[in-house]
Design an enzyme around this catalytic site. Structure first.
Site, PDB file in Angstrom:
ATOM      1  CG  HIS A   1      -0.293   0.147   2.538  1.00 32.59           C
ATOM      2  ND1 HIS A   1       0.084   1.367   3.080  1.00 32.59           N
ATOM      3  CD2 HIS A   1       0.068  -0.774   3.471  1.00 32.59           C
ATOM      4  CE1 HIS A   1       0.623   1.193   4.261  1.00 32.59           C
ATOM      5  NE2 HIS A   1       0.637  -0.102   4.530  1.00 32.59           N
TER       6      HIS A   1
ATOM      7  CG  ASP B   1      -2.860   3.973   2.755  1.00 35.21           C
ATOM      8  OD1 ASP B   1      -2.455   2.918   2.240  1.00 35.21           O
ATOM      9  OD2 ASP B   1      -3.513   4.004   3.819  1.00 35.21           O
TER      10      ASP B   1
ATOM     11  CG  ASP C   1       3.327   0.920   7.492  1.00 36.57           C
ATOM     12  OD1 ASP C   1       2.999   0.119   6.610  1.00 36.57           O
ATOM     13  OD2 ASP C   1       2.566   1.269   8.414  1.00 36.57           O
TER      14      ASP C   1
ATOM     15  CD  GLU D   1      -2.467  -1.380   5.958  1.00 35.02           C
ATOM     16  OE1 GLU D   1      -2.421  -2.353   6.746  1.00 35.02           O
ATOM     17  OE2 GLU D   1      -2.009  -0.254   6.250  1.00 35.02           O
TER      18      GLU D   1
ATOM     19  CG  HIS E   1       2.083   3.955  12.110  1.00 33.64           C
ATOM     20  ND1 HIS E   1       0.867   3.430  12.526  1.00 33.64           N
ATOM     21  CD2 HIS E   1       2.253   3.514  10.837  1.00 33.64           C
ATOM     22  CE1 HIS E   1       0.343   2.708  11.556  1.00 33.64           C
ATOM     23  NE2 HIS E   1       1.169   2.752  10.520  1.00 33.64           N
TER      24      HIS E   1
END
Length: 390
Positions: free
Chosen positions: A77, A79, A109, A141, A363
């Protein structure tokens, strides 16, 4: 921009370009998808684009080798989570190299995996592939996996469904065979307002919500003590928790509205729906009768806002064995977070997780991935193509 076979891009150069797009889930990803399309056009790669109804986002399915069903997919992914409120030490969308680390939002990520796959395109095309190599590029995602679901619908339309899939979520290049599923539930409580000096004439929605939350807390303790359990997960059982609570406006008014959001993260084979039905049944039998005795319209309502299926690949599956051999890993793992892999498995595609970086690096402010992990991923994706498709 047009990329030709004479000017291939390295993984790090591609990652630098991919992270420059602010593809936070709330934003359109079309500029990034257009960049990938231009890159693939430079090599003459076939692809399908599946847009969402808003026209602001799209998923991409590319195929190298025979234009047919079967073969293996590499899925990522593009996003990312937001950077709002995080203490970054530099521009999150301008990649920095520091002591062997590549720092940028999405580097770990999971644009690093996507960059590795794109960098391998000319090598994939040079190989005599007997079965197709698929590239899945998805969106959303980080919110509700809408992009993966849109890709699966497009597979239904095209008939070009792979047999196997590797989701390149950060796993330290270790094979992950299973992850928990997830069910998110919004609970709304309707009470009856009145002056707090005479509580019997009203229905306190906050009190009712609190009673239900106490039931959730008790159930969380029971699951931790009694299971069911599955070794390899941490924790090795289904979990349940309440994450947000709202209700009331001022202290001397009986609150007529309350709401809370909760989730189950369930081990494979343990249905979250049975837990949800049990909660609703207990609430209906122990909390709602007193509420409805004051006013029948009072009570609870429930809205499922996210469902993510779990994933579980057999330890002896051919895909498991191939990933172990190519990575050199003697062990496999299970994780408690969810991925798009559960949706692909649900669609009949045997799926495993294996990708560069570590989830602890994702994150966070100054998110990073080690250059060495990308080099390992470069070897991995080519090795998997050689093992399963040539």
């Amino acid at each position: 921009m047009q990329t030709t076979r004479e000017t291939p891009r390295t993984t790090i150069a591609l990652l630098e370009r991919l992270v420059s797009f602010d593809s936070t889930s709330r934003n359109s990803n079309l500029q990034l998808i257009d960049y990938i399309r231009d890159y693939l056009d430079g090599f003459g790669v076939f692809y399908r684009v599946a847009g969402d109804p808003s026209g602001q986002k799209a998923a991409l399915h590319a195929i190298i080798g025979p234009l047919e069903a079967g073969g293996m997919a590499l899925s990522g992914h593009v996003d990312t989570v937001p950077v709002d409120g995080q203490a970054w030490t530099g521009d999150p969308f301008a990649m920095r190299r520091q002591d062997g680390r590549l720092i940028a939002r999405g580097s770990c990520d999971m644009k690093g995996f996507v960059a590795s796959c794109l960098a391998a395109v000319p090598d994939f095309m040079a190989r005599p592939l007997r079965r197709p190599l698929h590239l899945f590029i998805s969106y959303d995602e980080e919110t509700d996996c809408t992009g993966a679901k849109r890709l699966i619908r497009d597979l239904d339309e095209s008939g070009l469904r792979p047999s196997l899939c590797i989701v390149g979520e950060p796993s330290g290049m270790q094979p992950i065979l299973a992850h928990k599923g997830k069910l998110n539930l919004n609970v709304t409580v309707r009470g009856l307002t009145g002056h707090s000096s005479d509580p019997a004439k009203g229905v306190n929605a906050v009190h009712a919500a609190g009673e239900a939350i106490a039931l959730v807390a008790a159930e969380a303790r029971r699951l931790a003590a009694e299971g069911p359990f599955e070794d390899g997960f941490d924790p090795p059982h289904t979990t349940i928790h309440v994450g947000t609570v709202q209700g009331g406006s001022i202290l001397n008014i009986i609150p007529e509205h309350a709401a809370f959001a909760m989730e189950w993260r369930h081990i494979p084979g343990d249905s979250p729906y049975r837990h949800m039905d049990c909660l609703r049944s207990v609430v209906a039998g122990t909390i709602e009768p007193a509420m409805k005795a004051v006013r029948p319209e009072c009570g609870f309502s429930y809205e499922i806002c996210l469902e993510m299926p779990g994933m579980k690949l057999a330890d002896g599956h051919a895909l498991t064995e191939a990933v172990k051999q190519v990575t050199g890993s003697n062990s496999t793992g299970k994780v408690s977070y969810g991925t798009e892999g559960g949706f692909f498995e649900q669609a009949g595609i045997a799926t495993i997780i294996c990708g560069p970086g570590h989830i602890a690096q994702a994150h966070l402010p100054d998110e990073w991935i080690a250059e060495s992990e990308l080099h390992a991923c470069d070897r991995f994706v080519r090795g998997m193509a050689d093992r399963l498709l040539v």
